[in-house]
Write a protein that holds these residues in place. Structure first.
Motif, PDB file in Angstrom:
ATOM      1  N   ALA C 207       0.840  -1.223   0.009  1.00 10.40           N
ATOM      2  CA  ALA C 207      -0.015   0.097  -0.023  1.00 10.40           C
ATOM      3  C   ALA C 207       1.031   1.323  -0.147  1.00 10.40           C
ATOM      4  O   ALA C 207       0.658   2.021  -0.606  1.00 10.40           O
ATOM      5  CB  ALA C 207      -0.994  -0.001   1.273  1.00 10.40           C
ATOM      6  N   ALA C 208       1.869   1.129   0.772  1.00  8.54           N
ATOM      7  CA  ALA C 208       2.901   2.404   0.705  1.00  8.54           C
ATOM      8  C   ALA C 208       3.574   2.572  -0.612  1.00  8.54           C
ATOM      9  O   ALA C 208       3.660   3.622  -0.972  1.00  8.54           O
ATOM     10  CB  ALA C 208       3.965   2.201   1.966  1.00  8.54           C
ATOM     11  N   GLY C 211       1.841   4.613  -2.948  1.00 10.32           N
ATOM     12  CA  GLY C 211       1.677   6.136  -2.615  1.00 10.32           C
ATOM     13  C   GLY C 211       0.721   6.301  -1.630  1.00 10.32           C
ATOM     14  O   GLY C 211       0.196   7.508  -0.921  1.00 10.32           O
ATOM     15  N   ILE C 212       0.124   5.292  -0.552  1.00 13.53           N
ATOM     16  CA  ILE C 212      -0.792   5.400   0.477  1.00 13.53           C
ATOM     17  C   ILE C 212      -0.080   5.795   1.458  1.00 13.53           C
ATOM     18  O   ILE C 212       1.013   5.207   1.993  1.00 13.53           O
ATOM     19  CB  ILE C 212      -1.709   4.281   0.831  1.00 13.53           C
ATOM     20  N   ASP C 213      -0.331   6.866   2.477  1.00 14.01           N
ATOM     21  CA  ASP C 213       0.276   7.463   3.599  1.00 14.01           C
ATOM     22  C   ASP C 213      -0.320   6.156   4.577  1.00 14.01           C
ATOM     23  O   ASP C 213      -1.182   6.864   5.377  1.00 14.01           O
ATOM     24  CB  ASP C 213      -0.022   8.820   3.911  1.00 14.01           C
TER      25      ASP C 213
END
Lengths: 293, 235, 329
Positions: C207-208, C211-213
């Protein structure tokens, strides 16, 4: 002053070894099976009741009851394994599912013990002469010292089993790498059942020790032992048999020493804060090496 | 486009990378080969921020990105796939691609268009409502590629894209990767054991060995380099 | 020309696919609306609101827990701490500070959020470590409250709020809290945030990489999951007029929330509602018919569920009949 401190440390060591046995049982089951045995505390209490029954009905002394308790608990849970654990493999998250399953077992066992033994606190009426031994400023009940000796013998036996016997080595191999073991062709299923039996057998024996060291037991206190067991293994490192012992001694000494200076609930807070702080500094516990998912 | 210099990374006492560097021009495919443990995956992990490099610089379009958090590097335009595909197993294929566009400020229709384009491209559009866990390993690799491509990355890092993929799907993958630079203005770092496909796809190849650059050059140079022959055949 | 055809085809399939998603959301919304409407009528139709009140409480607890377990994969075994702190915040604000009840309930929510922020660093931990640390922190919180001066918390006697008694208003306050919880879950399941959370649950590293914070996204779910039980704790304190230090932090409250949500199916949005209704119903019948073996049967029900329906009722139905995924969220 220093006498009190010494007393606290001695008490902490005695309880630490017993907590460590609770943790070791949990850790073997978790390490080998990835099963979070939330009913461990209930098995501990059941062990105490079993010894109480043996003493009341058959006149068997608690220290003699230990091997018998271990054998019975081992046998029953060896069979129980095949009913409870294999279906979990189908779950999306087997670890959390196992926690919930064993929580159901914990509630059921607590309720059953309540029905069979009533809510009253019981104690093992067992005394030794002399009742207390005095070492300078430190006074220790003889039963506690004998219980400590018995606990240490169990620890030694467990260590011998895990590090010197073929089955024990295979169990440790599973803890370290489950997939590799499958490839090497070790019978994982049967060993898992042995691990389950061993963990719960240890819980039963530890129950007798707790009944000797603490004044009383009742069907309600199982969850407390489960919590303590988890705290010490998380502190020491999940799945690490020796880590549990180290974590337990640290936890118990902290708690006992703190209870000299503060009231008991502050002492419990101190023990838990120690665990939480350790986890933040070392996220896998004191001896845990691999980052567990 | 992407310039890496003097990259170093140690784990405890083991030096995994000992000063690796390369330059990836725009619209190029850089091949990276090396034995197991030569530092290929570690290098990718340093570039996209999973590991913090101990020293060295990683510049994207001239801007230093070394040491930034993983999600920031991803938003700057670096996508990556994994040796063992890491799809979101309990999301549908559409949602796998949709969630990858969550940071781009697009409308649902725009996101759907990109998703359906890439799902068609990897020939998985018919399965778009299935959970990703229901795909075969090779299909998951295709989905992973589609998932990074919907975010319109500048650079993608592909870690062993052909490992465990059946020959038919591998051909499809090769065809897609080959057209990425020109059609989607995307530069590729391609790590693979499969020398044939590397030679086929990459104009420029670097060879890693025990954390250092053994040699670099075009496919022919590398193929005939004595050090490479020794490292591959001698060991 | 071909590209115009193509664009039209994409548009058509988008309409169809989005229609499917909307249908699912509508089905869930209709189900929730029916539950809310039925529960709203209970006090009007019957005099006995106790079962309905607790049904709303447990639907709230289980659905809010689903936000953190179903959407992020964290199992907070000390979940009760939010409920307990909410109850005490309402009690102290009403009884000691003399605030009116509505303001005291707001204080419950604020207390829940503040506590969640305080505990946010624990989200760095994973799996069993997170669960156990959460349980330990809940125990610490209980002990701290028990050790505060008793003119604030009432000590081991707890707090009694007799003058606030208003079963009718507190019933509808709980309905409001439940409705807000269900709406949040419904919104979450449709939103980009919800998808991001599910992606994180499946694989936070990947997920990171898209681009997910991850920490920030998790925090939002954590705060939502803390807000509703805190409100529920406050409203229940008002409804029963009693805050008991043992009960307010009892591990059984966490356990029941987990079990009810699990029984329905974590990660499905109607699951916790179904699970809470079915199990609370069973519990109720058992309680009336076999009060002595109530707990024993509850334990056995949990064991049976885990062995035979490990994905919960709704989760199992969806696994067996994947085509129903089009209708059931």
């Amino acid at each position: 002053m220093s006498g009190l401190l010494l007393q606290g440390i001695i008490n902490g060591l005695i309880m630490g070894v017993i907590y460590g046995l609770i943790g070791a049982g949990l850790n073997i089951v978790f390490g080998v099976l990835r099963v979070v045995n939330f009913a461990h505390g209930e098995f501990v209490i059941l062990g105490a009741y079993f010894a109480w029954f043996l003493l009341q009905a058959l006149g068997i002394q608690p220290f003699l009851a230990m091997p018998l308790t271990f054998a019975v608990f081992f046998g029953v849970s060896y069979l129980l394994y095949f009913v409870l654990i294999p279906p979990l493999a189908k779950a999306d998250d087997p670890e959390i599912s196992s926690l919930l399953l064993m929580f159901g077992v914990s509630i059921s066992m607590g309720a059953l013990m309540l029905l069979v033994f009533d809510a009253d606190a019981r104690s093992l009426s067992f005394e030794m002469e002399p009742v207390f031994l005095t070492f300078g400023p430190v006074v220790v009940p003889t039963v506690r010292l004998v219980a400590l000796a018995a606990a240490l013998m169990i620890v030694a036996g467990l260590a011998y089993f895990l590090y010197r016997t073929h089955t024990g080595k295979a169990l440790r191999a599973i803890i370290m790498n489950r997939d590799a073991v499958r490839i090497v062709g070790i019978k994982v299923e049967q060993l898992s059942a042995i691990a389950f039996g061993l963990g719960i057998g240890l819980a039963g024996v530890t129950g007798i020790l707790t009944a000797l060291v603490f004044p009383s037991f009742s069907p309600f206190v199982g969850a407390d032992y489960t919590l303590i067991g988890f705290v010490v293994i998380v502190l020491g490192g999940l799945g690490h048999p020796i880590g549990a012992m180290l974590g337990a001694i640290l936890f118990a000494v902290t708690e006992q020493v703190a209870s000299i200076y503060f009231n008991p609930s502050i002492a419990t807070i101190c023990g838990f804060v120690l665990m939480v702080a350790t986890i933040f500094v070392r996220p896998t516990g004191l001896l845990g090496r691999q980052a567990l998912r | 486009m992407l310039k890496v210099e003097g990259l170093q990374k140690r784990f405890g006492g083991v030096a995994a990378l000992r000063g690796v560097g390369f330059h990836l021009p725009r619209r190029a495919i850089l091949g990276v080969i090396g034995m197991n443990g030569s530092g290929k995956t570690t290098m990718l992990n340093c570039i996209n921020g999973i590991y913090q490099p101990d020293s060295g610089s990683i510049r994207l379009d001239g801007k230093e990105i070394g040491g930034l958090p993983v999600h920031t590097i991803a938003r700057r335009g670096i996508g990556r796939t994994f040796q063992v595909p890491r799809v979101f197993s309990h999301l549908s294929l559409l949602d796998n691609l949709d969630v990858a566009q969550g940071q781009m400020g697009l409308s649902a229709a725009e996101r759907y268009e990109a998703s359906s384009y890439w799902l068609n491209k990897v020939q998985l559009f018919g399965l778009r409502h299935n959970f990703a866990e229901e795909l075969s390993g090779g299909q998951q690799k295709l989905l992973e590629l589609a998932r990074i491509m919907v975010a319109k990355p500048k650079v993608i890092l592909l870690d062993e894209p052909f490992a465990g993929v059946n020959p038919g799907l591998a051909q499809l993958l090769i065809a897609i990767i080959a057209e990425l630079p020109r059609e989607h203005d995307c530069s590729v770092v391609l790590v693979s054991h499969d020398l044939t496909s590397i030679y086929q796809l990459s104009g420029h190849v670097i060879v890693l060995n025990e954390g250092t650059l053994l040699c670099e050059g075009d496919a022919n140079t590398v193929r005939n380099d004595p050090a490479v022959i020794e490292a591959y055949l001698g060991a | 020309m071909q590209s115009a055809d193509h664009a039209a085809a994409v548009e058509a399939s988008r309409r169809q696919d989005e229609g499917g998603e909307r249908l699912r959301a509508r089905m869930a919304a209709a189900f929730f609306a029916a539950v809310i409407a039925a529960l709203a009528l209970v006090p009007v139709l019957t005099g006995n609101t106790s079962f309905a009140f607790y049904l709303m409480l447990w639907i709230t607890m289980a659905s809010a827990l689903n936000i953190v377990v179903g959407f992020t994969g964290y199992l907070p075994f000390g979940y009760v701490v939010f409920y307990g702190v909410g109850a005490y915040a309402a009690g102290i604000c009403y009884k000691v500070l003399g605030w009116p009840i509505p303001l005291a309930l707001v204080a419950s929510g604020v207390a829940g959020i503040c506590l969640a922020l305080l505990l946010a660093p624990t989200l760095r931990l994973k799996g069993v470590y997170f669960g156990i640390v959460s349980l330990a922190l809940a125990t610490i919180m209980r002990l701290i409250i028990a050790n505060l001066p008793s003119d604030i918390t009432g000590g081991s006697m707890g707090l009694i709020l007799s003058s606030s008694n208003n079963p009718f208003a507190s019933y509808y306050a709980m309905l409001l809290v439940m409705a807000a919880t269900l709406l949040s879950v419904l919104w979450l399941a449709q939103s980009a945030l919800g998808k991001a959370l599910k992606a994180i649950r499946d694989d936070d590293g990947a997920a990171a990489c898209i681009g997910i914070d991850v920490p920030r996204t998790r925090l939002v779910a954590w705060l939502l999951a803390a807000l509703f039980p805190a409100l529920a704790g406050g409203v229940e304190a008002w409804h029963t007029n009693i805050i008991d230090p043992e009960y307010a932090f009892h591990v059984l409250i966490t356990a029941k929330s987990i079990v009810y949500a699990m029984a329905g199916g974590f990660g499905t949005i109607i699951g916790p509602v179904v699970g809470a209704a079915v199990l609370l119903g069973i519990d109720h019948v058992i309680w009336q018919k076999f009060p002595l073996i109530n707990l024993l049967l509850l334990g056995l029900v949990i064991i049976a569920l885990m062995l035979f329906l490990p994905r919960g009722i709704v989760g199992t139905v969806l696994k067996r009949r994947p085509q129903l995924r089009r209708f059931i969220a």
